[in-house]
Design a protein around this motif. Structure first.
Motif, PDB file in Angstrom:
ATOM      1  N   ARG A   1       0.732  -1.192   0.158  1.00 29.83           N
ATOM      2  CA  ARG A   1      -0.092  -0.013  -0.243  1.00 29.83           C
ATOM      3  C   ARG A   1       0.794   1.258   0.058  1.00 29.83           C
ATOM      4  O   ARG A   1       0.529   2.298  -0.712  1.00 29.83           O
ATOM      5  N   MET A   2       1.854   1.185   0.695  1.00 29.94           N
ATOM      6  CA  MET A   2       2.940   2.527   0.967  1.00 29.94           C
ATOM      7  C   MET A   2       3.234   2.688  -0.246  1.00 29.94           C
ATOM      8  O   MET A   2       3.418   3.927  -0.961  1.00 29.94           O
ATOM      9  N   VAL A   3       3.996   1.530  -0.975  1.00 31.98           N
ATOM     10  CA  VAL A   3       4.626   2.074  -2.384  1.00 31.98           C
ATOM     11  C   VAL A   3       3.692   2.365  -3.501  1.00 31.98           C
ATOM     12  O   VAL A   3       3.865   3.313  -4.354  1.00 31.98           O
ATOM     13  N   ARG A   4       2.649   1.854  -3.505  1.00 33.90           N
ATOM     14  CA  ARG A   4       1.248   1.967  -4.394  1.00 33.90           C
ATOM     15  C   ARG A   4       0.962   3.483  -4.426  1.00 33.90           C
ATOM     16  O   ARG A   4       0.711   4.334  -5.472  1.00 33.90           O
ATOM     17  N   GLU A   5       0.835   3.912  -3.150  1.00 35.04           N
ATOM     18  CA  GLU A   5       0.174   5.062  -2.789  1.00 35.04           C
ATOM     19  C   GLU A   5       0.806   6.444  -2.551  1.00 35.04           C
ATOM     20  O   GLU A   5       0.331   7.548  -2.583  1.00 35.04           O
ATOM     21  N   TRP A   6       2.032   6.190  -2.211  1.00 31.39           N
ATOM     22  CA  TRP A   6       3.035   7.400  -2.089  1.00 31.39           C
ATOM     23  C   TRP A   6       3.544   7.872  -3.332  1.00 31.39           C
ATOM     24  O   TRP A   6       4.309   7.028  -4.083  1.00 31.39           O
ATOM     25  N   GLU A   7       3.368   9.090  -3.618  1.00 32.35           N
ATOM     26  CA  GLU A   7       3.768   9.627  -4.752  1.00 32.35           C
ATOM     27  C   GLU A   7       5.229   9.727  -4.803  1.00 32.35           C
ATOM     28  O   GLU A   7       5.672   9.494  -6.112  1.00 32.35           O
ATOM     29  N   ALA A   8       5.940   9.845  -3.847  1.00 37.12           N
ATOM     30  CA  ALA A   8       7.534   9.816  -3.876  1.00 37.12           C
ATOM     31  C   ALA A   8       8.200   8.591  -3.513  1.00 37.12           C
ATOM     32  O   ALA A   8       9.234   8.499  -3.135  1.00 37.12           O
ATOM     33  N   SER A   9       7.470   7.269  -3.651  1.00 33.83           N
ATOM     34  CA  SER A   9       7.839   5.978  -3.373  1.00 33.83           C
ATOM     35  C   SER A   9       9.190   5.564  -3.892  1.00 33.83           C
ATOM     36  O   SER A   9       9.749   4.717  -3.472  1.00 33.83           O
ATOM     37  N   GLY A  10       9.675   6.262  -4.988  1.00 35.40           N
ATOM     38  CA  GLY A  10      10.639   6.094  -5.841  1.00 35.40           C
ATOM     39  C   GLY A  10      11.994   6.199  -4.864  1.00 35.40           C
ATOM     40  O   GLY A  10      13.233   5.820  -5.149  1.00 35.40           O
ATOM     41  N   LEU A  11      11.616   7.104  -3.635  1.00 33.89           N
ATOM     42  CA  LEU A  11      12.749   7.556  -2.769  1.00 33.89           C
ATOM     43  C   LEU A  11      12.846   6.527  -1.577  1.00 33.89           C
ATOM     44  O   LEU A  11      13.631   7.116  -0.797  1.00 33.89           O
ATOM     45  N   VAL A  12      12.253   5.645  -1.785  1.00 33.48           N
ATOM     46  CA  VAL A  12      11.852   4.907  -0.390  1.00 33.48           C
ATOM     47  C   VAL A  12      13.196   4.239   0.178  1.00 33.48           C
ATOM     48  O   VAL A  12      13.600   3.998   1.264  1.00 33.48           O
ATOM     49  N   LEU A  13      14.023   3.869  -0.848  1.00 29.63           N
ATOM     50  CA  LEU A  13      15.228   3.377  -0.528  1.00 29.63           C
ATOM     51  C   LEU A  13      16.384   4.414  -0.527  1.00 29.63           C
ATOM     52  O   LEU A  13      17.569   3.909   0.003  1.00 29.63           O
ATOM     53  N   ASP A  14      16.210   5.665  -0.473  1.00 25.21           N
ATOM     54  CA  ASP A  14      17.395   6.705  -0.757  1.00 25.21           C
ATOM     55  C   ASP A  14      18.018   6.851   0.638  1.00 25.21           C
ATOM     56  O   ASP A  14      19.260   6.836   0.677  1.00 25.21           O
ATOM     57  N   ARG A  15      17.439   6.811   1.725  1.00 25.69           N
ATOM     58  CA  ARG A  15      18.125   6.945   2.981  1.00 25.69           C
ATOM     59  C   ARG A  15      18.731   5.841   3.478  1.00 25.69           C
ATOM     60  O   ARG A  15      20.226   5.748   3.761  1.00 25.69           O
ATOM     61  N   SER A  16      18.099   4.554   3.371  1.00 23.33           N
ATOM     62  CA  SER A  16      18.585   3.357   3.825  1.00 23.33           C
ATOM     63  C   SER A  16      17.765   2.433   3.251  1.00 23.33           C
ATOM     64  O   SER A  16      16.370   2.680   3.104  1.00 23.33           O
ATOM     65  N   PRO A  17      18.238   1.507   2.418  1.00 18.89           N
ATOM     66  CA  PRO A  17      19.591   0.822   2.747  1.00 18.89           C
ATOM     67  C   PRO A  17      20.743   1.669   1.934  1.00 18.89           C
ATOM     68  O   PRO A  17      21.874   1.176   1.732  1.00 18.89           O
ATOM     69  N   LEU A  18      20.681   2.620   1.038  1.00 20.86           N
ATOM     70  CA  LEU A  18      21.597   3.174   0.238  1.00 20.86           C
ATOM     71  C   LEU A  18      22.651   3.537   1.051  1.00 20.86           C
ATOM     72  O   LEU A  18      23.969   3.397   0.840  1.00 20.86           O
ATOM     73  N   THR A  19      22.585   4.067   2.288  1.00 18.05           N
ATOM     74  CA  THR A  19      23.483   4.769   2.886  1.00 18.05           C
ATOM     75  C   THR A  19      24.554   3.486   3.629  1.00 18.05           C
ATOM     76  O   THR A  19      25.661   3.477   3.482  1.00 18.05           O
ATOM     77  N   GLN A  20      23.742   2.426   3.902  1.00 13.29           N
ATOM     78  CA  GLN A  20      24.437   1.048   4.359  1.00 13.29           C
ATOM     79  C   GLN A  20      25.370   0.449   2.960  1.00 13.29           C
ATOM     80  O   GLN A  20      26.356  -0.110   3.190  1.00 13.29           O
ATOM     81  N   LEU A  21      24.250   0.514   1.854  1.00 18.68           N
ATOM     82  CA  LEU A  21      25.229  -0.196   0.607  1.00 18.68           C
ATOM     83  C   LEU A  21      26.360   0.639   0.355  1.00 18.68           C
ATOM     84  O   LEU A  21      27.193   0.157  -0.101  1.00 18.68           O
ATOM     85  N   ARG A  22      26.442   1.943   0.382  1.00 17.71           N
ATOM     86  CA  ARG A  22      27.482   2.658   0.085  1.00 17.71           C
ATOM     87  C   ARG A  22      28.635   2.352   0.906  1.00 17.71           C
ATOM     88  O   ARG A  22      29.770   2.194   0.495  1.00 17.71           O
ATOM     89  N   ARG A  23      28.432   2.212   2.284  1.00 20.38           N
ATOM     90  CA  ARG A  23      29.397   1.995   3.209  1.00 20.38           C
ATOM     91  C   ARG A  23      29.966   0.622   2.927  1.00 20.38           C
ATOM     92  O   ARG A  23      31.100   0.185   2.850  1.00 20.38           O
ATOM     93  N   ALA A  24      29.001  -0.555   2.756  1.00 19.77           N
ATOM     94  CA  ALA A  24      29.364  -1.849   2.426  1.00 19.77           C
ATOM     95  C   ALA A  24      30.239  -1.968   1.205  1.00 19.77           C
ATOM     96  O   ALA A  24      31.444  -2.649   1.118  1.00 19.77           O
ATOM     97  N   MET A  25      30.082  -1.147   0.428  1.00 19.12           N
ATOM     98  CA  MET A  25      30.815  -1.209  -1.199  1.00 19.12           C
ATOM     99  C   MET A  25      32.057  -0.716  -1.071  1.00 19.12           C
ATOM    100  O   MET A  25      33.098  -1.019  -1.517  1.00 19.12           O
ATOM    101  N   ALA A  26      32.115   0.518  -0.080  1.00 16.49           N
ATOM    102  CA  ALA A  26      33.290   1.349   0.231  1.00 16.49           C
ATOM    103  C   ALA A  26      34.221   0.256   1.005  1.00 16.49           C
ATOM    104  O   ALA A  26      35.735   0.366   0.604  1.00 16.49           O
ATOM    105  N   ASP A  27      33.636  -0.545   1.974  1.00 12.32           N
ATOM    106  CA  ASP A  27      34.584  -1.344   2.851  1.00 12.32           C
ATOM    107  C   ASP A  27      35.046  -2.474   1.802  1.00 12.32           C
ATOM    108  O   ASP A  27      36.083  -3.033   1.925  1.00 12.32           O
ATOM    109  N   ALA A  28      34.322  -3.087   0.733  1.00 16.46           N
ATOM    110  CA  ALA A  28      34.700  -3.761  -0.338  1.00 16.46           C
ATOM    111  C   ALA A  28      35.950  -3.405  -0.832  1.00 16.46           C
ATOM    112  O   ALA A  28      36.945  -4.193  -1.278  1.00 16.46           O
ATOM    113  N   ARG A  29      35.921  -2.185  -1.353  1.00 11.42           N
ATOM    114  CA  ARG A  29      36.954  -1.531  -1.954  1.00 11.42           C
ATOM    115  C   ARG A  29      38.153  -1.440  -1.120  1.00 11.42           C
ATOM    116  O   ARG A  29      39.457  -1.695  -1.605  1.00 11.42           O
TER     117      ARG A  29
END
Length: 207
Positions: free
Chosen positions: A106-134
């Protein structure tokens, strides 16, 4: 005494805000197709309708607040598990959404900005994990890990919307999200680890 009074006031506001969001979740889970309204939420939360509007906002702000709650829970789960592996970040993210399908769809269907749902997290954690891999030498030193993480997050949002539309099931949602990650890792692999990071792509079936 004023700081204490102000602190208590803010604490009470936070408690009412949490009660409003909990009431919204209950309504959605009890009646998945019910149109949410300020009045229904206020009645369930035992507050005035104006309180819902003042502490949260209009309907789109309610969805935004629910999405923030998802990401707060994701951060707690990742912190509890000490997740630093990019695959674990992606896996825990997918499990969070499929674990509460009524609310997340429901949240993804009805929130107009749902494309931003992953922008804060997990993107932050993913950036950190990828940087650690480097840093650990799994990825090349010249790789822009923030850009890789952004590409993976974008692909995961696409898979999320396909899952919300029931075009793919839970397993396929996870498979597509991990596939995007494996492509990114293989593209940035350091020479000593290239074969290992390419292996999931060579053995993977249809996604």
């Amino acid at each position: 005494m004023q700081p204490v009074e102000g602190g208590l006031r803010e604490q009470n506001k936070a408690q009412r805000r949490n009660r409003i969001l909990d009431a919204t979740r209950e309504i959605l889970r009890d009646s998945p197709e019910l149109v949410i309204s300020t009045e229904r939420i206020a009645e369930r939360a035992e507050v005035a309708p104006a309180t819902v509007y003042n502490l949260i906002g209009p309907r789109d702000k309610i969805w935004e607040a629910l999405a923030a709650g998802f990401m707060d829970e994701l951060e707690r789960r990742l912190a509890a598990g000490g997740a630093r592996d990019p695959r674990e970040v992606v896996r825990v993210t997918v499990q969070l959404f499929v674990g509460d399908p009524i609310l997340s769809r429901r949240m993804v269907r009805e929130w107009e900005a749902s494309g931003l749902v992953l922008d804060r997290s997990p993107l932050t954690q993913l950036r950190r994990a990828m940087a650690d891999a480097r840093t650990e030498g799994l990825l090349r030193a010249d790789i822009d890990t923030d850009a890789l993480a952004a590409v993976v997050a974008t692909s995961c949002v696409g898979a999320l919307h396909q899952w919300v539309a029931a075009l793919i099931d839970d397993d396929r949602f996870l498979a597509r999200a991990l596939f995007a990650l494996d492509v990114a890792l293989a593209a940035g692999a350091a020479d000593p680890h290239r074969d290992r990071l390419l292996a999931p792509l060579r053995t993977r079936g249809a996604v």
